[in-house]
Write a protein that holds these residues in place. Sequence first.
Motif, mmCIF file in Angstrom:
data_model
loop_
_atom_site.group_PDB
_atom_site.id
_atom_site.type_symbol
_atom_site.label_atom_id
_atom_site.label_comp_id
_atom_site.label_asym_id
_atom_site.label_seq_id
_atom_site.Cartn_x
_atom_site.Cartn_y
_atom_site.Cartn_z
ATOM 1 N N LEU A 166 35.771 51.327 52.946
ATOM 2 C CA LEU A 166 36.165 50.707 51.685
ATOM 3 C C LEU A 166 35.291 49.488 51.422
ATOM 4 O O LEU A 166 35.197 48.610 52.283
ATOM 5 C CB LEU A 166 37.630 50.278 51.807
ATOM 6 C CG LEU A 166 38.270 49.844 50.532
ATOM 7 C CD1 LEU A 166 38.479 51.033 49.606
ATOM 8 C CD2 LEU A 166 39.611 49.205 50.838
ATOM 9 N N ILE A 167 34.638 49.435 50.259
ATOM 10 C CA ILE A 167 33.956 48.204 49.860
ATOM 11 C C ILE A 167 35.011 47.308 49.226
ATOM 12 O O ILE A 167 35.710 47.731 48.297
ATOM 13 C CB ILE A 167 32.823 48.493 48.849
ATOM 14 C CG1 ILE A 167 31.663 49.198 49.563
ATOM 15 C CG2 ILE A 167 32.341 47.193 48.185
ATOM 16 C CD1 ILE A 167 30.545 49.665 48.639
ATOM 17 N N ILE A 168 35.131 46.089 49.740
ATOM 18 C CA ILE A 168 36.124 45.167 49.174
ATOM 19 C C ILE A 168 35.407 44.231 48.214
ATOM 20 O O ILE A 168 34.658 43.346 48.619
ATOM 21 C CB ILE A 168 36.834 44.356 50.277
ATOM 22 C CG1 ILE A 168 37.465 45.318 51.285
ATOM 23 C CG2 ILE A 168 37.895 43.444 49.665
ATOM 24 C CD1 ILE A 168 38.155 44.615 52.425
ATOM 25 N N GLY A 169 35.662 44.454 46.929
ATOM 26 C CA GLY A 169 35.020 43.642 45.899
ATOM 27 C C GLY A 169 35.846 42.432 45.521
ATOM 28 O O GLY A 169 35.323 41.440 44.994
ATOM 29 N N GLU A 170 37.154 42.516 45.778
ATOM 30 C CA GLU A 170 38.053 41.438 45.354
ATOM 31 C C GLU A 170 39.261 41.361 46.291
ATOM 32 O O GLU A 170 40.226 42.101 46.124
ATOM 33 C CB GLU A 170 38.528 41.735 43.922
ATOM 34 C CG GLU A 170 39.236 40.568 43.287
ATOM 35 C CD GLU A 170 39.610 40.884 41.857
ATOM 36 O OE1 GLU A 170 39.607 39.962 41.046
ATOM 37 O OE2 GLU A 170 39.937 42.051 41.538
ATOM 38 N N PRO A 171 39.203 40.485 47.266
ATOM 39 C CA PRO A 171 40.297 40.435 48.243
ATOM 40 C C PRO A 171 41.498 39.614 47.761
ATOM 41 O O PRO A 171 41.739 38.507 48.231
ATOM 42 C CB PRO A 171 39.630 39.800 49.464
ATOM 43 C CG PRO A 171 38.524 38.970 48.923
ATOM 44 C CD PRO A 171 38.109 39.555 47.616
ATOM 45 N N THR A 172 42.237 40.136 46.799
ATOM 46 C CA THR A 172 43.434 39.428 46.319
ATOM 47 C C THR A 172 44.526 39.532 47.389
ATOM 48 O O THR A 172 44.446 40.369 48.287
ATOM 49 C CB THR A 172 43.973 40.070 45.025
ATOM 50 O OG1 THR A 172 44.348 41.421 45.335
ATOM 51 C CG2 THR A 172 42.933 40.072 43.915
ATOM 52 N N GLU A 173 45.577 38.713 47.212
ATOM 53 C CA GLU A 173 46.685 38.726 48.195
ATOM 54 C C GLU A 173 47.328 40.103 48.282
ATOM 55 O O GLU A 173 47.617 40.611 49.361
ATOM 56 C CB GLU A 173 47.754 37.712 47.763
ATOM 57 C CG GLU A 173 47.287 36.293 47.912
ATOM 58 C CD GLU A 173 48.229 35.459 48.762
ATOM 59 O OE1 GLU A 173 49.423 35.793 48.852
ATOM 60 O OE2 GLU A 173 47.737 34.474 49.330
ATOM 61 N N LYS A 174 47.532 40.725 47.117
ATOM 62 C CA LYS A 174 48.183 42.048 47.098
ATOM 63 C C LYS A 174 47.307 43.069 47.843
ATOM 64 O O LYS A 174 47.796 43.878 48.634
ATOM 65 C CB LYS A 174 48.399 42.488 45.648
ATOM 66 C CG LYS A 174 49.100 43.820 45.507
ATOM 67 C CD LYS A 174 49.504 44.073 44.058
ATOM 68 C CE LYS A 174 50.385 45.292 43.873
ATOM 69 N NZ LYS A 174 49.755 46.547 44.115
ATOM 70 N N ILE A 175 46.010 42.976 47.584
ATOM 71 C CA ILE A 175 45.106 43.927 48.243
ATOM 72 C C ILE A 175 45.114 43.695 49.753
ATOM 73 O O ILE A 175 45.237 44.636 50.544
ATOM 74 C CB ILE A 175 43.699 43.818 47.622
ATOM 75 C CG1 ILE A 175 43.726 44.512 46.254
ATOM 76 C CG2 ILE A 175 42.622 44.406 48.533
ATOM 77 C CD1 ILE A 175 42.527 44.310 45.395
ATOM 78 N N LEU A 227 35.580 35.788 53.259
ATOM 79 C CA LEU A 227 35.135 36.589 54.410
ATOM 80 C C LEU A 227 36.064 36.355 55.600
ATOM 81 O O LEU A 227 36.450 37.300 56.307
ATOM 82 C CB LEU A 227 33.692 36.227 54.785
ATOM 83 C CG LEU A 227 32.622 36.624 53.753
ATOM 84 C CD1 LEU A 227 31.271 35.997 54.110
ATOM 85 C CD2 LEU A 227 32.480 38.139 53.647
ATOM 86 N N LEU A 228 36.460 35.102 55.786
ATOM 87 C CA LEU A 228 37.401 34.808 56.880
ATOM 88 C C LEU A 228 38.726 35.536 56.666
ATOM 89 O O LEU A 228 39.322 36.070 57.609
ATOM 90 C CB LEU A 228 37.636 33.292 56.983
ATOM 91 C CG LEU A 228 36.486 32.489 57.601
ATOM 92 C CD1 LEU A 228 36.695 30.990 57.394
ATOM 93 C CD2 LEU A 228 36.332 32.805 59.093
ATOM 94 N N GLU A 229 39.179 35.566 55.415
ATOM 95 C CA GLU A 229 40.441 36.267 55.122
ATOM 96 C C GLU A 229 40.318 37.759 55.461
ATOM 97 O O GLU A 229 41.229 38.354 56.042
ATOM 98 C CB GLU A 229 40.808 36.114 53.632
ATOM 99 C CG GLU A 229 41.144 34.701 53.195
ATOM 100 C CD GLU A 229 42.544 34.259 53.608
ATOM 101 O OE1 GLU A 229 43.106 34.836 54.550
ATOM 102 O OE2 GLU A 229 43.063 33.316 52.996
ATOM 103 N N VAL A 230 39.184 38.344 55.102
ATOM 104 C CA VAL A 230 38.994 39.774 55.386
ATOM 105 C C VAL A 230 38.938 40.014 56.898
ATOM 106 O O VAL A 230 39.562 40.949 57.419
ATOM 107 C CB VAL A 230 37.715 40.311 54.686
ATOM 108 C CG1 VAL A 230 37.399 41.728 55.149
ATOM 109 C CG2 VAL A 230 37.869 40.271 53.169
ATOM 110 N N LEU A 231 38.216 39.157 57.611
ATOM 111 C CA LEU A 231 38.138 39.302 59.076
ATOM 112 C C LEU A 231 39.528 39.207 59.701
ATOM 113 O O LEU A 231 39.876 39.950 60.621
ATOM 114 C CB LEU A 231 37.221 38.226 59.669
ATOM 115 C CG LEU A 231 35.728 38.351 59.373
ATOM 116 C CD1 LEU A 231 34.966 37.139 59.906
ATOM 117 C CD2 LEU A 231 35.160 39.630 59.970
ATOM 118 N N ASN A 232 40.307 38.289 59.168
ATOM 119 C CA ASN A 232 41.658 38.095 59.696
ATOM 120 C C ASN A 232 42.520 39.346 59.499
ATOM 121 O O ASN A 232 43.225 39.786 60.410
ATOM 122 C CB ASN A 232 42.272 36.876 58.984
ATOM 123 C CG ASN A 232 43.507 36.378 59.687
ATOM 124 O OD1 ASN A 232 43.578 36.388 60.914
ATOM 125 N ND2 ASN A 232 44.497 35.943 58.911
#
Length: 485
Positions: free
Chosen positions: A127-136, A168-173
Amino acid sequence: MDSFDLTIRNGTVATATETSRCDLGIRGGKIAAMAERLPAGQRDIDAAGRYVLPGGIDSHCHIEQLSGMGIMSADDFYSGTVSAAFGGTTTIIPFAAQHRGTSVTATVADYHERARAKAVIDYGFHLIIGEPTEKIMNEELPAAIKGGITSFKVYMTYPKWKLEDYQLLEVLNVAQREGALVMVHAENDDMIRWIAKRLIERGHGAPKFHGVAHDALAEAEATNRIIMLSRLLSVPVLIVHVSSPEATNTIRAAQTLGARIYAETCPQYLVLTAEDMDQPGVEGAKWCCSPPLRDKAAQEAIWAGLANGTFQTYSSDHAPYKFDETAKIPRGEQTTFKEMANGVPGIEMRLPILFSEGVLKGRLSLNQFVALGATNHARMYGLYPRKGTIAVGSDADLAIWNPEIEKRIDYSMMHDAVGYTPYEGHLYKGWPEIVTSRGRIVVEDGQLKVERGSGQFIQRGVPGPVAAATTVDGPARKLRKLIHG
Ligand code: URP
Ligand code: ZN
Ligand code: ZN
């Protein structure tokens, strides 16, 4: 004992660790027996003088995907998978791309729909994450992971996809919490934009200036930054399409420290150089990809990284854009490098290039070829041992290679829908002759033997490490305790 549906006999079988003279018996789509001598099955293939290898896994390709610049790739799931199969690949993991303002759930459903009726070999999705919103992050990504999409790609460049370090940190987490692997496109966006603006202002818009704008230091800076973010949280990352000695050395240094940093490279960085972009008019756009092609010294550094284990995976980064006004050259001869679709095709050429230039020229062993082209992808992306190896119980996804066949590349040999190959005129030796997927013969005698839509979606498991890595995560462990309690 029931007879085999298919036997492949008299060949030299190689995995990532072993090479032996061995017969294979296939039943119900799986490898059912491996022995020095087996009786012939209902269909018997004589593989004397051939190598019988796991079918390749291409874990980085863009198929029927809208790019970060909003351009549709030329290959759909039919032409993309047919082309992959002719190059000895039996599983692909392309991207389902979430663009800003769209939901991950809808994106994933859309890509399933596109692939289901067309793919001729098995496939998964990142999955390419273009927009890491809270819901996503909290709902949609965990659901995608449960559905077998256990890896994400994030970008540090491209205006429509670039994530800030905080994101990026949020995605890694989330990846750590939910059990997914993060792939990173590491280039410093500001450095590239700053150089590009000045080049364009001075009238340097020709394709060769793409390589100037995407300086190796922009790649090295972003590579170093994502490594630090990864180490801060002790979450592994895989840095994709590495092209420069600077980035390679940065990765190697982190791995030497014990950080769980993985890396991928691609065929274009092994046999093409920046000189290929230097063509009359906009012709050089055919060789524009990001990160860009570099010089001969960079090629040698990338070869060394494949041989010494800095790179775990070797993928095509097949980014098939037509050389016309729909994609590569939107303003015809007036198109500047900033406006061109980035990427080169290579899904069919990926393994033949590595075999010819790596194995036959003595840079890599046959076992390294198997590891880099198949096994490590299966391990890292949660497909092992079903895919990526030759073992009793594994899917009978195989490629039978003839090391004696030599071909000069001409686009008419390709099975993609792109319209050109950046490898035109190159000479490569060693080609797959027969390719099987779950025991079905997919390619034989230069013909496709399966129906459109006969490939299957593979729900992937938790990504695993390729080699045991010690970690430098002492501080990260303390940080995790403080943050998560
Ligand atoms: O130039 C490239 N590599 N285009 C494809 C998209 C990507 O960033 O991988
Ligand atoms: Zn990328
Ligand atoms: Zn890519």
